[in-house]
Design a protein around this motif. Structure first.
Motif, short mmCIF file in Angstrom:
data_model
loop_
_atom_site.label_atom_id
_atom_site.label_comp_id
_atom_site.label_asym_id
_atom_site.label_seq_id
_atom_site.Cartn_x
_atom_site.Cartn_y
_atom_site.Cartn_z
N THR A 65 0.85 -1.19 0.00
CA THR A 65 0.00 0.00 0.00
C THR A 65 0.89 1.24 0.00
O THR A 65 1.84 1.32 0.79
CB THR A 65 -0.93 0.02 1.22
OG1 THR A 65 -1.69 -1.18 1.27
CG2 THR A 65 -1.87 1.22 1.16
N VAL A 67 1.82 4.77 1.00
CA VAL A 67 1.48 5.62 2.14
C VAL A 67 2.42 6.82 2.18
O VAL A 67 3.52 6.79 1.63
CB VAL A 67 1.56 4.83 3.46
CG1 VAL A 67 0.51 3.73 3.51
CG2 VAL A 67 2.96 4.25 3.67
N TYR A 69 4.59 9.15 4.76
CA TYR A 69 5.14 8.99 6.11
C TYR A 69 6.13 10.10 6.42
O TYR A 69 6.59 10.81 5.52
CB TYR A 69 5.81 7.61 6.24
CG TYR A 69 7.12 7.46 5.51
CD1 TYR A 69 8.34 7.58 6.19
CD2 TYR A 69 7.16 7.22 4.14
CE1 TYR A 69 9.54 7.45 5.53
CE2 TYR A 69 8.37 7.08 3.48
CZ TYR A 69 9.56 7.20 4.17
OH TYR A 69 10.75 7.07 3.51
N ASN A 108 -5.49 5.30 15.76
CA ASN A 108 -5.24 4.72 14.44
C ASN A 108 -5.18 5.77 13.33
O ASN A 108 -5.49 5.49 12.17
CB ASN A 108 -6.31 3.68 14.08
CG ASN A 108 -6.27 2.47 14.99
OD1 ASN A 108 -5.20 2.06 15.44
ND2 ASN A 108 -7.43 1.91 15.28
N VAL A 111 0.49 5.05 12.15
CA VAL A 111 1.01 3.71 12.42
C VAL A 111 2.53 3.80 12.34
O VAL A 111 3.09 4.35 11.39
CB VAL A 111 0.45 2.67 11.41
CG1 VAL A 111 0.79 3.03 9.98
CG2 VAL A 111 0.97 1.28 11.74
N SER A 113 6.16 2.60 11.67
CA SER A 113 6.71 1.68 10.68
C SER A 113 8.22 1.62 10.83
O SER A 113 8.84 2.45 11.51
CB SER A 113 6.35 2.14 9.26
OG SER A 113 4.96 2.37 9.14
N ILE A 136 5.29 -2.67 9.29
CA ILE A 136 4.71 -2.21 10.55
C ILE A 136 5.61 -2.61 11.72
O ILE A 136 6.04 -3.78 11.80
CB ILE A 136 3.29 -2.78 10.73
CG1 ILE A 136 2.38 -2.24 9.62
CG2 ILE A 136 2.73 -2.41 12.09
CD1 ILE A 136 0.97 -2.78 9.68
N GLN A 140 3.74 0.00 18.94
CA GLN A 140 3.16 1.25 18.44
C GLN A 140 3.29 2.34 19.49
O GLN A 140 2.32 2.79 20.11
CB GLN A 140 1.70 1.03 18.05
CG GLN A 140 1.52 0.10 16.87
CD GLN A 140 2.11 0.69 15.59
OE1 GLN A 140 1.90 1.84 15.26
NE2 GLN A 140 2.87 -0.14 14.87
N TRP A 151 0.70 7.97 7.78
CA TRP A 151 -0.70 8.37 7.94
C TRP A 151 -1.60 7.24 7.47
O TRP A 151 -1.35 6.63 6.43
CB TRP A 151 -1.01 9.64 7.17
CG TRP A 151 -0.20 10.82 7.56
CD1 TRP A 151 0.82 11.39 6.85
CD2 TRP A 151 -0.33 11.60 8.76
NE1 TRP A 151 1.33 12.47 7.53
CE2 TRP A 151 0.64 12.63 8.70
CE3 TRP A 151 -1.18 11.53 9.86
CZ2 TRP A 151 0.79 13.57 9.71
CZ3 TRP A 151 -1.03 12.47 10.86
CH2 TRP A 151 -0.07 13.47 10.79
N THR A 152 -2.66 6.97 8.22
CA THR A 152 -3.57 5.88 7.87
C THR A 152 -4.88 6.34 7.26
O THR A 152 -5.61 5.54 6.68
CB THR A 152 -3.89 5.04 9.13
OG1 THR A 152 -4.47 5.90 10.13
CG2 THR A 152 -2.63 4.40 9.69
#
Length: 347
Positions: A65, A67, A69, A108, A111, A113, A136, A140, A151-152
């Motif tokens: 995915t 993303v 960051y 959430n 996340v 990483s 991941i 956390q 960012w989710t």
């Protein structure tokens, strides 16, 4: 009497209800639907921080995915330079930067990483500052030391992207209708596209030439517009002019000398086999014929050509039919003459 007693009971119930309403928390006066519709302050804070230009971020692939960051130390320095953003948190405005980040992780919105490749690649002195592939992290919890946070939530689409999504189908339809354009429009589009393509190729060639010359002469890797060919870069990063800092080892002089000799040999071979004026004229004439065929094509000419072809086919079929009929008639007459002659011989 019964009616007066019933009225007193109703009054007592109304008064007790009013007392209960008066003792209710003022914050609960908002209807439940409006409370649910009210956005979380941390969500608003996350959207504001993500849209801010001063927070340095990159794009990477996290478990197949794409993303966006940032690094933990960049978030800490960003909050030090912009403490006014904490006002969005209202009652939580006094929280420390670490507590705010942990709250975003718990909700959430972020996340934590970690880089997939944890070993230094051959020829490099240290790990990549912005890794292209993430995974991941098990814990956390916020940290500044070599920690990445993605960012989710889905970023709000700006207006230009929405307009662009409607523009693409129109552009596709316009490309499909290119054969029916007027001749002047075809010329304009053709020369515009050819000019843009020539500009891109010239730019890439100049960029590679500067890199090769700097690498051979100075032993340094200098890439102007370092992200111009990057697949995962924002529009602002794509046209960044400053060259990327060289983090790799200095190349050996033997390798530089070898590639210098190879470059000189390639230039000499290309110069020796360069086309002469006659070959260039033939190639130009061939290309101009191809371009003229493309520009002069039109549906009316295509339909007229199809009609002429059909007319020729029909004329050929009619002539073949006529020849077959004449041949059959001649054969019939010949057979009749032979029969008459045979009867006369018999007589």
């Amino acid at each position: 009497m019964k009616k007066s007693g019933g009225a007193e009971k109703k009054k007592a119930r109304r008064s007790s209800a009013s007392v209960q309403n008066g003792s209710r928390d003022p914050s609960s006066d908002t209807p439940p639907r409006k409370q649910a519709a009210k956005k979380d302050v941390f969500q608003l804070f996350a959207e504001k921080v993500r849209d801010h230009k001063d927070l340095v971020s990159r794009w990477a692939v996290l478990q197949e995915t794409r993303v966006e960051y940032f690094r933990g130390k960049d978030f800490v320095s960003f909050m030090k330079n912009h403490p006014d953003l904490k006002e969005i948190l209202e009652s939580n405005r006094n929280l420390e930067t670490e507590d705010i980040a942990n709250s975003l992780l718990q909700k959430n919105l972020l996340v934590r990483s970690d880089r997939v490749v944890k070993t230094v690649r051959p020829g490099k002195k240290k790990l990549s500052t912005w890794p292209a592939h993430l995974e991941i992290f098990p814990e956390q919890v916020f940290s500044e030391n070599d920690a990445f946070f993605a960012w989710t939530f889905v970023k709000r689409r700006p207006l230009w992207q929405t307009l662009l999504s409607f523009f693409w189908p129109v552009l596709t339809l316009a490309i499909c209708l290119f054969p029916v354009y007027p001749h002047q429009c075809k010329l304009l589009i053709l020369y515009s596209c050819a000019g843009v393509l020539l500009l891109i190729l010239s730019f890439l060639l100049l960029r590679a030439t500067i890199f090769g010359a700097a690498w051979i002469v100075l032993g340094k890797r200098v890439w102007f517009f370092p992200n111009i060919l990057a697949e995962e870069a924002t529009l602002r990063e794509l046209f960044r002019f400053c060259p990327k800092k060289d983090e790799e080892e200095r190349p050996k002089w033997t390798a530089r000398l070898f590639y210098a000799i190879v470059a000189v040999l390639i230039i000499l071979v290309l110069r020796h086999h360069a086309p002469d004026e006659a070959a260039r004229a033939r190639y130009q004439k061939r290309m101009s014929n191809i371009i003229d065929d493309v520009l002069e094509w039109s549906p009316s000419l295509a339909l007229s050509g199809m009609m002429e072809k059909q007319t020729v086919v029909n004329a050929t079929e009619n002539s073949n039919k006529f020849s077959n009929e004449s041949k059959a008639n001649s054969e019939t007459v010949t057979s009749f003459e032979e029969t008459d002659q045979h009867q006369n011989d018999t007589m």
